[in-house]
Design a protein around this motif. Structure first.
Motif, PDB file in Angstrom:
ATOM      1  N   LYS A 101       0.802  -1.225   0.000  1.00  0.00           N
ATOM      2  CA  LYS A 101       0.000   0.000   0.000  1.00  0.00           C
ATOM      3  C   LYS A 101       0.838   1.279   0.000  1.00  0.00           C
ATOM      4  O   LYS A 101       0.296   2.373  -0.131  1.00  0.00           O
ATOM      5  CB  LYS A 101      -0.944   0.021   1.219  1.00  0.00           C
ATOM      6  N   CYS A 102       2.126   1.139   0.158  1.00  0.00           N
ATOM      7  CA  CYS A 102       2.984   2.339   0.231  1.00  0.00           C
ATOM      8  C   CYS A 102       3.466   2.731  -1.161  1.00  0.00           C
ATOM      9  O   CYS A 102       3.969   1.903  -1.924  1.00  0.00           O
ATOM     10  CB  CYS A 102       4.190   2.046   1.126  1.00  0.00           C
ATOM     11  N   HIS A 103       3.340   4.008  -1.472  1.00  0.00           N
ATOM     12  CA  HIS A 103       3.765   4.480  -2.797  1.00  0.00           C
ATOM     13  C   HIS A 103       5.262   4.281  -3.017  1.00  0.00           C
ATOM     14  O   HIS A 103       5.710   4.076  -4.136  1.00  0.00           O
ATOM     15  CB  HIS A 103       3.383   5.956  -2.978  1.00  0.00           C
ATOM     16  N   PHE A 104       6.052   4.323  -1.936  1.00  0.00           N
ATOM     17  CA  PHE A 104       7.498   4.126  -2.126  1.00  0.00           C
ATOM     18  C   PHE A 104       7.814   2.654  -2.413  1.00  0.00           C
ATOM     19  O   PHE A 104       8.756   2.363  -3.144  1.00  0.00           O
ATOM     20  CB  PHE A 104       8.275   4.615  -0.895  1.00  0.00           C
ATOM     21  N   TYR A 105       7.023   1.745  -1.866  1.00  0.00           N
ATOM     22  CA  TYR A 105       7.237   0.343  -2.216  1.00  0.00           C
ATOM     23  C   TYR A 105       6.785   0.102  -3.670  1.00  0.00           C
ATOM     24  O   TYR A 105       7.487  -0.519  -4.463  1.00  0.00           O
ATOM     25  CB  TYR A 105       6.473  -0.597  -1.272  1.00  0.00           C
ATOM     26  N   MET A 114       8.070  -1.619   2.321  1.00  0.00           N
ATOM     27  CA  MET A 114       6.753  -2.124   2.743  1.00  0.00           C
ATOM     28  C   MET A 114       6.537  -1.596   4.157  1.00  0.00           C
ATOM     29  O   MET A 114       7.425  -1.738   5.009  1.00  0.00           O
ATOM     30  CB  MET A 114       6.738  -3.649   2.798  1.00  0.00           C
ATOM     31  N   PRO A 115       5.383  -1.015   4.431  1.00  0.00           N
ATOM     32  CA  PRO A 115       5.175  -0.470   5.777  1.00  0.00           C
ATOM     33  C   PRO A 115       5.467  -1.473   6.882  1.00  0.00           C
ATOM     34  O   PRO A 115       6.063  -1.130   7.899  1.00  0.00           O
ATOM     35  CB  PRO A 115       3.704  -0.058   5.748  1.00  0.00           C
ATOM     36  N   VAL A 116       5.070  -2.735   6.684  1.00  0.00           N
ATOM     37  CA  VAL A 116       5.300  -3.744   7.723  1.00  0.00           C
ATOM     38  C   VAL A 116       6.785  -3.901   8.011  1.00  0.00           C
ATOM     39  O   VAL A 116       7.208  -4.026   9.160  1.00  0.00           O
ATOM     40  CB  VAL A 116       4.636  -5.096   7.341  1.00  0.00           C
ATOM     41  N   LEU A 117       7.597  -3.869   6.959  1.00  0.00           N
ATOM     42  CA  LEU A 117       9.036  -4.046   7.171  1.00  0.00           C
ATOM     43  C   LEU A 117       9.689  -2.748   7.648  1.00  0.00           C
ATOM     44  O   LEU A 117      10.640  -2.781   8.438  1.00  0.00           O
ATOM     45  CB  LEU A 117       9.688  -4.565   5.884  1.00  0.00           C
ATOM     46  N   ARG A 118       9.156  -1.596   7.181  1.00  0.00           N
ATOM     47  CA  ARG A 118       9.693  -0.320   7.670  1.00  0.00           C
ATOM     48  C   ARG A 118       9.555  -0.283   9.210  1.00  0.00           C
ATOM     49  O   ARG A 118      10.493   0.053   9.921  1.00  0.00           O
ATOM     50  CB  ARG A 118       8.926   0.850   7.044  1.00  0.00           C
ATOM     51  N   ALA A 119       8.385  -0.659   9.691  1.00  0.00           N
ATOM     52  CA  ALA A 119       8.161  -0.648  11.139  1.00  0.00           C
ATOM     53  C   ALA A 119       9.025  -1.698  11.832  1.00  0.00           C
ATOM     54  O   ALA A 119       9.482  -1.515  12.956  1.00  0.00           O
ATOM     55  CB  ALA A 119       6.685  -0.901  11.434  1.00  0.00           C
ATOM     56  N   GLN A 160      12.530   7.764   3.966  1.00  0.00           N
ATOM     57  CA  GLN A 160      11.862   7.395   2.706  1.00  0.00           C
ATOM     58  C   GLN A 160      10.398   7.100   3.018  1.00  0.00           C
ATOM     59  O   GLN A 160       9.766   6.258   2.388  1.00  0.00           O
ATOM     60  CB  GLN A 160      12.521   6.171   2.057  1.00  0.00           C
ATOM     61  N   CYS A 161       9.881   7.768   4.021  1.00  0.00           N
ATOM     62  CA  CYS A 161       8.465   7.632   4.393  1.00  0.00           C
ATOM     63  C   CYS A 161       7.925   9.049   4.522  1.00  0.00           C
ATOM     64  O   CYS A 161       8.526   9.880   5.206  1.00  0.00           O
ATOM     65  CB  CYS A 161       8.342   6.892   5.730  1.00  0.00           C
ATOM     66  N   THR A 162       6.844   9.321   3.830  1.00  0.00           N
ATOM     67  CA  THR A 162       6.282  10.675   3.868  1.00  0.00           C
ATOM     68  C   THR A 162       5.214  10.827   4.956  1.00  0.00           C
ATOM     69  O   THR A 162       4.474  11.806   4.964  1.00  0.00           O
ATOM     70  CB  THR A 162       5.677  11.050   2.495  1.00  0.00           C
ATOM     71  N   GLN A 163       5.144   9.878   5.854  1.00  0.00           N
ATOM     72  CA  GLN A 163       4.187   9.931   6.975  1.00  0.00           C
ATOM     73  C   GLN A 163       2.757  10.183   6.461  1.00  0.00           C
ATOM     74  O   GLN A 163       1.986  10.918   7.052  1.00  0.00           O
ATOM     75  CB  GLN A 163       4.592  11.024   7.978  1.00  0.00           C
ATOM     76  N   CYS A 164       2.446   9.545   5.318  1.00  0.00           N
ATOM     77  CA  CYS A 164       1.179   9.836   4.642  1.00  0.00           C
ATOM     78  C   CYS A 164       0.004   9.064   5.253  1.00  0.00           C
ATOM     79  O   CYS A 164      -1.145   9.378   5.013  1.00  0.00           O
ATOM     80  CB  CYS A 164       1.287   9.504   3.159  1.00  0.00           C
ATOM     81  N   ARG A 165       0.275   7.999   5.988  1.00  0.00           N
ATOM     82  CA  ARG A 165      -0.724   7.179   6.680  1.00  0.00           C
ATOM     83  C   ARG A 165      -1.601   6.341   5.760  1.00  0.00           C
ATOM     84  O   ARG A 165      -2.637   5.851   6.182  1.00  0.00           O
ATOM     85  CB  ARG A 165      -1.616   8.029   7.591  1.00  0.00           C
ATOM     86  N   ARG A 166      -1.232   6.174   4.516  1.00  0.00           N
ATOM     87  CA  ARG A 166      -2.065   5.333   3.646  1.00  0.00           C
ATOM     88  C   ARG A 166      -2.072   3.906   4.172  1.00  0.00           C
ATOM     89  O   ARG A 166      -3.103   3.242   4.200  1.00  0.00           O
ATOM     90  CB  ARG A 166      -1.563   5.375   2.209  1.00  0.00           C
ATOM     91  N   CYS A 167      -0.904   3.429   4.606  1.00  0.00           N
ATOM     92  CA  CYS A 167      -0.805   2.048   5.076  1.00  0.00           C
ATOM     93  C   CYS A 167      -1.726   1.788   6.264  1.00  0.00           C
ATOM     94  O   CYS A 167      -2.328   0.717   6.372  1.00  0.00           O
ATOM     95  CB  CYS A 167       0.641   1.732   5.453  1.00  0.00           C
ATOM     96  N   SER A 168      -1.854   2.778   7.140  1.00  0.00           N
ATOM     97  CA  SER A 168      -2.629   2.565   8.375  1.00  0.00           C
ATOM     98  C   SER A 168      -4.100   2.304   8.072  1.00  0.00           C
ATOM     99  O   SER A 168      -4.806   1.652   8.833  1.00  0.00           O
ATOM    100  CB  SER A 168      -2.488   3.755   9.322  1.00  0.00           C
ATOM    101  N   ASP A 176      -0.231   2.665  12.942  1.00  0.00           N
ATOM    102  CA  ASP A 176       0.045   3.860  12.157  1.00  0.00           C
ATOM    103  C   ASP A 176       1.554   3.972  11.939  1.00  0.00           C
ATOM    104  O   ASP A 176       2.293   4.453  12.810  1.00  0.00           O
ATOM    105  CB  ASP A 176      -0.493   5.077  12.921  1.00  0.00           C
ATOM    106  N   THR A 177       1.989   3.522  10.773  1.00  0.00           N
ATOM    107  CA  THR A 177       3.432   3.539  10.494  1.00  0.00           C
ATOM    108  C   THR A 177       3.964   4.969  10.427  1.00  0.00           C
ATOM    109  O   THR A 177       5.140   5.208  10.694  1.00  0.00           O
ATOM    110  CB  THR A 177       3.739   2.774   9.186  1.00  0.00           C
ATOM    111  N   ALA A 178       3.101   5.917  10.076  1.00  0.00           N
ATOM    112  CA  ALA A 178       3.544   7.313  10.059  1.00  0.00           C
ATOM    113  C   ALA A 178       4.005   7.730  11.449  1.00  0.00           C
ATOM    114  O   ALA A 178       5.008   8.430  11.608  1.00  0.00           O
ATOM    115  CB  ALA A 178       2.403   8.213   9.586  1.00  0.00           C
ATOM    116  N   GLU A 179       3.286   7.271  12.467  1.00  0.00           N
ATOM    117  CA  GLU A 179       3.677   7.627  13.833  1.00  0.00           C
ATOM    118  C   GLU A 179       4.963   6.915  14.228  1.00  0.00           C
ATOM    119  O   GLU A 179       5.790   7.459  14.958  1.00  0.00           O
ATOM    120  CB  GLU A 179       2.547   7.288  14.810  1.00  0.00           C
TER     121      GLU A 179
HETATM  122  S1  SF4 Z   1       3.031   6.341   6.087  1.00  0.00           S
HETATM  123 FE1  SF4 Z   1       5.065   5.853   5.339  1.00  0.00          FE
HETATM  124  S2  SF4 Z   1       5.072   3.622   5.180  1.00  0.00           S
HETATM  125 FE2  SF4 Z   1       2.915   4.256   5.318  1.00  0.00          FE
HETATM  126  S3  SF4 Z   1       2.262   4.420   3.156  1.00  0.00           S
HETATM  127 FE3  SF4 Z   1       2.919   6.455   3.846  1.00  0.00          FE
HETATM  128  S4  SF4 Z   1       5.078   6.600   3.217  1.00  0.00           S
HETATM  129 FE4  SF4 Z   1       4.497   4.431   3.169  1.00  0.00          FE
END
Ligand code: SF4
Ligand code: SF4
Length: 539
Positions: A101-105, A114-119, A160-168, A176-179
């Protein structure tokens, strides 16, 4: 900036899984994929530890001798302070719902995006340092030791995370990976791992009131240029006021709007609207930045930069604040302001002086977004609008992560947009509203050296934009965020050339019909209106 590969090449993303276990893969700092470190003098100004010259591409990052203890102590402190962090560290079941779900992935194929692995980059240290069983079982239980390579990996992926919260949005547990990113950045700041494109704007906001470091006289000069341009287009001389004590409203917007295209046209739209309504509004050079760059650093700086706006409202004795088309200003306001600096009891609940609408939603923050104010005006028939002034535009709407997912503005901006343009088309449903895709430049990543990664992260948004461009002839993407206005033109040029980017109030300013006005021949960009092309030359 590294030379960009063509879109066909960037689209060819390799999603195959590396053969080695993820813990054994070291981060590779290639140009275009990381941001430059904070400059020593900026760290000193902000009182941050370990100011020094260093480069992520060098082996020695010049960490302080006690960096491990600092991280351990900091982590312990944050776990005690934020129950959410403890929950996020403990409750991930690795279901993978967030993985793609992450645009960077999507744009890079790098599993650590991947948000799961970023966390997991943080969680593995949590297990290794703070949980007994995992400490003993080590790698088998997903735990690891705090080594230099770990914090190097943090620097790579938490920037490399824009704290966009799409993953959450997709996580069944609401993680909330952004947090997590926010708190990981807090930890890194404690040992001097930060990026300059966050620190310098934060320092400027603290010193001069805006992220660009524009001094008060220069801010006023720039506003005067825009006032002249408005007169050229409309024949009207608007007269904004500064630091006016006793005004009803303090207006605060991102300073990017006064500095560069296309934001300046949005800024002109604000000025025209206020003039049209004869609104009792004042500007301030001390609170001349809505964007909260502290929210990309830690809670201390987020709080301080948010408090600055309220301190100025108090000093001027206004009733309430209206905020302009900004992104992270609204995330901070909606999610954090009340418990951080609120409630703002010295202000009044915002009430539109034109329609009488009371904005109960802003009962404690005493601050509303201009888009809800304008939508209310239109709904109550208080604006005369001529869509033909925006003729030729087939618009789509980019839901900015912070104002949509972070604040819930889905319908108001679309309502305003549909009232000022003749043709509006939404992008595919899985890429808009709550599910919107990030521009790739949020949370301090809109810097030149990060362009390749930002464009990779911009692939899903660019792809959806290209789809509506090809299928429906969309030629304009509108938004209500200054970072979007700075980032999306480059994204559109790369992924969907020919689409231009506008703020919403630029289009409102074009469409506003003043009583007894001079006939307009140009829009706010000083382009001829359709049907009047070249009319000046022919006269
Ligand atoms: S909050 Fe971070 S990890 Fe989650 S989708 Fe956005 S950029 Fe990716
Ligand atoms: S969706 Fe939530 S629980 Fe599932 S892997 Fe992602 S963070 Fe973990």
């Amino acid at each position: 900036m590294s030379k960009m590969a063509p879109p066909e090449e960037l689209m060819n993303v390799n999603y195959s899984t590396p053969s080695e276990p993820w813990m054994d893969v070291r981060p590779e700092f290639k140009p275009g994929t990381f941001s430059y470190p904070g400059k020593p003098d900026v760290l000193k100004y902000l009182g941050l530890p370990n100011p020094r010259d260093w480069s992520p591409t060098e082996e020695d990052w010049k960490l302080p001798p006690d960096w491990r203890e600092t991280i351990r102590d900091g982590f312990r402190e944050l776990l005690g302070k934020y129950r959410s962090l403890k929950v996020f560290m403990d409750c991930c079941v690795r279901c993978g719902a967030c993985a793609d779900k992450c645009h960077f992935y999507i744009g890079s194929g790098d599993p650590k995006n991947m948000p799961v692995l970023r966390a997991e980059l943080l969680r593995s240290i949590y297990r290794g340092e703070f949980t007994v069983a995992a400490k003993i079982l080590g790698k088998l239980a997903g735990a690891r030791k705090l080594e230099e390579d770990v914090v190097k990996e943090w620097f790579m992926y938490f920037y490399q995370c824009t704290q966009c919260r799409r993953c959450s949005l997709y996580c069944p547990y609401g993680i909330d990976t952004a947090e997590i990113t926010f708190l990981a950045r807090d930890l890194m700041n404690r040992i001097g791992l930060n990026i300059n494109w966050i620190l310098e704007p934060a320092a400027n906001c603290n010193r001069t009131g805006n992220h660009l470091g524009i001094q008060p006289h220069a801010f006023k000069d720039m506003m005067d240029f825009l006032v002249d341009d408005i007169e050229t287009v409309t024949g009207r001389r608007v007269e904004p006021s500064f630091h006016r004590k006793g005004a009803e409203i303090l207006f605060i917007t991102p300073s990017g709007d006064i500095f560069a295209e296309p934001g300046i046209y949005t800024f002109m739209g604000y000025l025209l609207l206020f003039d049209y309504l004869d609104l009792d509004v004042t500007w301030s050079t001390y609170a001349s930045e809505g964007g909260n760059f502290g929210s990309f650093m830690n809670d201390k700086w987020m709080k301080k930069l948010n408090a600055k706006m309220y301190a100025e409202a108090k000093r001027l004795g206004v009733k309430y604040i209206i905020g302009g088309e900004c992104g992270h200003m609204w995330r901070v306001l909606n999610q954090f302001m009340d418990t951080m600096n609120g409630p703002a009891d010295f202000l009044e609940v915002p009430k539109s002086p034109i329609t009488g609408t009371v904005f109960e939603n802003a009962k404690s923050t005493k601050m509303i977004h201009l888009v809800e104010f304008t939508a209310d005006l239109i709904k109550n028939g208080k604006l005369k609008l001529d869509k033909s002034r925006n003729a030729g535009i087939t618009a789509t709407w980019h839901d900015s992560c912070n104002t949509s997912r972070g604040m819930g503005f889905f319908d108001e901006p679309r309502y305003v947009l549909e009232n000022v343009v003749e043709k509006f088309v939404d992008m595919p449903s899985q890429t808009i509203r709550e599910q919107t895709f990030c521009c790739g430049g949020g949370a301090g990543l809109n810097n030149g050296e990060f362009t390749e990664m930002r464009l990779r992260g911009g692939l899903p948004r660019g792809n959806a934009l290209k789809y509506v461009q090809e299928k429906f002839g969309v030629n304009t993407m509108s938004c209500i965020c200054a970072i979007d206005r700075a980032t999306l033109p480059g994204l559109a040029d790369y992924w969907a050339p020919g689409v231009k980017v506008t703020g919403l109030h630029e289009l409102v300013g074009n469409a506003l019909v003043f009583e007894g006005e001079e006939e307009r021949t140009m829009n706010l960009r000083q382009e001829d209106l359709p049907g009047l092309e070249g009319s000046e030359e022919e006269e």
